[in-house]
Write a protein that holds these residues in place. Structure first.
Motif, mmCIF file in Angstrom:
data_model
loop_
_atom_site.group_PDB
_atom_site.id
_atom_site.type_symbol
_atom_site.label_atom_id
_atom_site.label_comp_id
_atom_site.label_asym_id
_atom_site.label_seq_id
_atom_site.Cartn_x
_atom_site.Cartn_y
_atom_site.Cartn_z
ATOM 1 N N ARG A 76 -46.686 -40.000 -14.747
ATOM 2 C CA ARG A 76 -47.586 -40.997 -15.348
ATOM 3 C C ARG A 76 -48.483 -41.549 -14.235
ATOM 4 N NH1 ARG A 76 -47.171 -38.890 -19.872
ATOM 5 N NH2 ARG A 76 -46.184 -37.316 -18.551
ATOM 6 N N PRO A 77 -49.678 -41.985 -14.554
ATOM 7 C CA PRO A 77 -50.606 -42.494 -13.522
ATOM 8 C C PRO A 77 -50.002 -43.582 -12.640
ATOM 9 C CG PRO A 77 -51.771 -42.202 -15.594
ATOM 10 C CD PRO A 77 -50.320 -41.945 -15.895
ATOM 11 N N ALA A 78 -49.222 -44.480 -13.237
ATOM 12 C CA ALA A 78 -48.678 -45.594 -12.457
ATOM 13 C C ALA A 78 -47.544 -45.182 -11.529
ATOM 14 C CB ALA A 78 -48.181 -46.686 -13.409
ATOM 15 N N GLY A 79 -46.967 -43.985 -11.749
ATOM 16 C CA GLY A 79 -45.804 -43.615 -10.943
ATOM 17 C C GLY A 79 -46.003 -42.438 -10.029
ATOM 18 N N ARG A 80 -47.220 -41.913 -9.944
ATOM 19 C CA ARG A 80 -47.445 -40.700 -9.146
ATOM 20 C C ARG A 80 -47.165 -40.902 -7.659
ATOM 21 N NH1 ARG A 80 -52.832 -39.031 -12.493
ATOM 22 N NH2 ARG A 80 -51.742 -37.984 -14.213
ATOM 23 N N GLU A 81 -47.367 -42.096 -7.173
ATOM 24 C CA GLU A 81 -47.129 -42.338 -5.743
ATOM 25 C C GLU A 81 -45.646 -42.279 -5.392
ATOM 26 O OE1 GLU A 81 -47.647 -46.537 -4.496
ATOM 27 O OE2 GLU A 81 -48.298 -46.847 -6.563
ATOM 28 N N PHE A 82 -44.773 -42.325 -6.401
ATOM 29 C CA PHE A 82 -43.335 -42.290 -6.141
ATOM 30 C C PHE A 82 -42.765 -40.870 -6.202
ATOM 31 C CE2 PHE A 82 -44.142 -46.537 -7.917
ATOM 32 C CZ PHE A 82 -43.656 -47.321 -6.877
ATOM 33 N N LEU A 83 -43.630 -39.862 -6.370
ATOM 34 C CA LEU A 83 -43.154 -38.483 -6.457
ATOM 35 C C LEU A 83 -42.361 -38.060 -5.216
ATOM 36 C CD1 LEU A 83 -42.935 -35.722 -7.750
ATOM 37 C CD2 LEU A 83 -45.257 -35.218 -6.954
ATOM 38 N N PRO A 84 -42.835 -38.307 -3.980
ATOM 39 C CA PRO A 84 -42.041 -37.905 -2.808
ATOM 40 C C PRO A 84 -40.663 -38.563 -2.781
ATOM 41 C CG PRO A 84 -44.298 -38.405 -2.164
ATOM 42 C CD PRO A 84 -44.145 -38.866 -3.580
ATOM 43 N N LEU A 85 -40.606 -39.834 -3.165
ATOM 44 C CA LEU A 85 -39.320 -40.537 -3.178
ATOM 45 C C LEU A 85 -38.388 -39.932 -4.221
ATOM 46 C CD1 LEU A 85 -37.473 -42.855 -2.327
ATOM 47 C CD2 LEU A 85 -38.661 -44.313 -3.997
ATOM 48 N N ALA A 86 -38.935 -39.639 -5.405
ATOM 49 C CA ALA A 86 -38.112 -39.049 -6.464
ATOM 50 C C ALA A 86 -37.589 -37.682 -6.044
ATOM 51 C CB ALA A 86 -38.928 -38.931 -7.754
ATOM 52 N N ARG A 87 -38.436 -36.897 -5.379
ATOM 53 C CA ARG A 87 -38.001 -35.575 -4.909
ATOM 54 C C ARG A 87 -36.883 -35.713 -3.880
ATOM 55 N NH1 ARG A 87 -43.318 -32.321 -5.374
ATOM 56 N NH2 ARG A 87 -42.666 -30.734 -6.876
ATOM 57 N N THR A 88 -36.999 -36.691 -3.020
ATOM 58 C CA THR A 88 -35.967 -36.905 -2.001
ATOM 59 C C THR A 88 -34.647 -37.301 -2.644
ATOM 60 O OG1 THR A 88 -37.627 -37.588 -0.376
ATOM 61 C CG2 THR A 88 -35.342 -38.246 0.038
ATOM 62 N N LEU A 89 -34.717 -38.209 -3.608
ATOM 63 C CA LEU A 89 -33.503 -38.682 -4.278
ATOM 64 C C LEU A 89 -32.793 -37.556 -5.022
ATOM 65 C CD1 LEU A 89 -34.717 -42.122 -5.709
ATOM 66 C CD2 LEU A 89 -33.126 -41.741 -3.814
#
Length: 245
Positions: A76-89
């Motif tokens: 979603r547009p509001a959460g794209r910046e958290f993609l690296p963190l989500a991948r790490t988790l």
């Protein structure tokens, strides 16, 4: 068709073995030594199989729910910046061996199913997350634009367009997680979880190859059946999505 017939025959053979394992003792007796039993009887094989499947199902549902939620959020547009963190988790479970997770979880969770569930949960996040991410990131632009042109809200597009179109890849991720978890769950018996690993470990400890073979074959056949069932579901959903498209 041939593959389905083979899977059906395998399912019937597995059910027959779990219902009456002693009937298969003559086939396994050549693998024993010094008059050792050919069939594991300390605990019912059917009970261990059901316990194994329940543990795997709980882990797949939990890891699937979190992984899909994270994939939706980061697309979603509001959460794209958290993609690296989500991948790490989601990659943490793949970087730590399940045995290490069990060793770290036992002091706080005790012995039994709970530390095994944690290990399977962590290990199953990455396949579902990456597949869901791929599905949601590769939607046909024409379909997305058509949904916007029809006046759908972001929530409506998610539930009526995005997730249905990405569902075949989501199912593929769940299939990978289920098969991986099914095999990995056997190590749970090292911390007293009731899984088919109990049979394999008993065979290794007593040098009884018959126990190792029967435990391994049951796990392998379950993996093939679950993989086949998910493949069938994935194909049906993909066909339906294509027809809808």
């Amino acid at each position: 068709m041939t593959g389905r017939l083979l899977l059906g025959a395998g399912a019937l053979a597995l059910l027959a073995f779990l219902a009456a394992p002693e009937a298969f003792a003559p086939l396994l007796r050549p693998l024993t030594r010094n008059g050792a039993p050919a069939i594991y009887t300390q605990t019912s094989l059917l009970t261990l199989t059901l316990s194994h499947l329940v543990l795997v199902a709980a882990a797949v549902l939990a890891s699937g729910a979190l992984a899909i939620t994270l994939a939706v959020l980061v697309t979603r547009p509001a959460g794209r910046e958290f993609l690296p963190l989500a991948r790490t988790l989601t990659a943490v479970g793949q970087t730590f061996p399940p045995v290490a997770v069990l060793a770290l979880a036992v002091p706080s969770l005790g012995f039994g199913a709970r530390p095994t569930l944690v290990a399977l949960f962590l290990y199953g996040l990455l396949p579902v997350f990456e597949n869901t991410l791929a599905g949601l990131s590769s939607l046909p632009p024409a379909v997305v634009e058509a949904a916007r042109g029809a006046g759908m809200t972001a929530r409506q597009r998610l539930w009526q367009v995005d997730l249905p179109l990405a569902l075949p890849q989501i199912i593929a991720g769940l299939r990978l997680t289920a098969v991986i978890s099914l095999a990995t769950a056997t190590i749970g018996s090292t911390v007293a979880a009731r899984t088919l690993g109990e049979v394999i470990i008993a065979g290794l400890v007593s040098s009884n190859t018959a126990f190792v073979v029967q435990g391994g074959l049951v796990v392998a056949m379950l993996a093939l059946l679950i993989d086949g069932a998910f493949h069938w579901l994935e194909a049906r959903i993909a066909k339906r999505s294509g027809a809808a498209g």
